[in-house]
Design an enzyme around this catalytic site. Structure first.
Site, PDB file in Angstrom:
ATOM      1  N   GLY A 145      34.898  35.753  44.734  1.00  0.00           N
ATOM      2  CA  GLY A 145      35.848  36.777  44.324  1.00  0.00           C
ATOM      3  C   GLY A 145      37.091  36.155  43.712  1.00  0.00           C
ATOM      4  CB  CYS A 146      40.563  37.401  43.438  1.00  0.00           C
ATOM      5  SG  CYS A 146      42.195  36.864  42.879  1.00  0.00           S
TER       6      CYS A 146
END
EC number: 1.8.4.11
Length: 219
Positions: free
Chosen positions: A51-52
């Site tokens: 993810g981020c």
């Protein structure tokens, strides 16, 4: 009308060609020989995408034995990716982190445990509100020993959850360091709305369930 059909046919043809090319490029990366990063000044490096990278950076920096985490891009097939380019999903890269750690304090196996404990392991192409191939989950291995650790833990988790685990397993090839403004983001921008709403809750959720003996008092 004929011109419209011709245009649609050409568009579809190029789309299929691009898709096939991307698939071929992705397969070549997954089948490549892993590159092992040598230990330097007693410190090893490991690479993860989940993810981020703002979120993942903060999570790994909370672990004892981790000296530094650098945000960047990995797993793709273009040279010198930028945030803008990788964010389109067309470079093949995922937002990733380089974890610099002391193997005398924490080993690769624990770092993989951190990885799976800090995400939704069944979410495909993203984590939380972040969606797209640039946010997909990848664990990178540098040798057969690391690959075996990853595969065994992934299989055990799949059995435990009775679900397919989304994380891909790639041989490590290259890590591209992200732009300066992405580094130490949670620490430098604690009041940013994304950090407040997504990063900090994800970090706290992880810390609440991971063994305390592996966690720093502060990160």
């Amino acid at each position: 009308m004929k011109n419209i059909f011709t245009l649609l046919f050409i568009t579809l043809l190029f789309s299929c060609q691009n898709s096939a090319q991307s698939k071929q490029q992705k397969e070549s990366i997954k089948n490549a020989k892993a590159i092992e990063v040598p230990i330097e000044n007693g410190k090893a490096k490991a690479y993860f995408a989940s993810g981020c990278f703002w979120c993942v950076e903060a999570i790994y920096e909370s672990i004892k034995g981790v000296d530094e985490v650098i945000n960047g891009y990995s797993g793709g097939y273009t040279q010198n990716p930028t945030y803008e380019a990788s964010n389109t999903g067309r470079t093949g890269h995922a937002e990733a982190v380089e974890v610099i750690y002391d193997p005398k304090v924490v080993n690769f196996e624990i770092l993989v445990d951190v990885y799976f404990a800090s995400q939704n392991p069944t979410q495909v192409n993203g984590q939380g509100p972040d969606h797209g191939s640039q946010y997909r989950s990848i664990i990178f291995y540098q040798n057969d020993e690391q690959k075996q650790i990853i595969l065994e833990k992934k299989a055990a988790l799949a059995k435990q959850l009775k679900a397919k685990i989304a994380a891909e397993v790639y041989p490590f090839q290259k890590f591209w360091i992200a732009e300066d403004y992405h580094q130490n983001y949670e620490r430098l921008h604690p009041n940013h709305p994304y950090i407040q709403r997504i990063s900090i809750p994800r970090l706290n959720k992880f810390k609440s369930k991971f063994p305390e003996k592996y966690l720093k008092e502060t990160h």
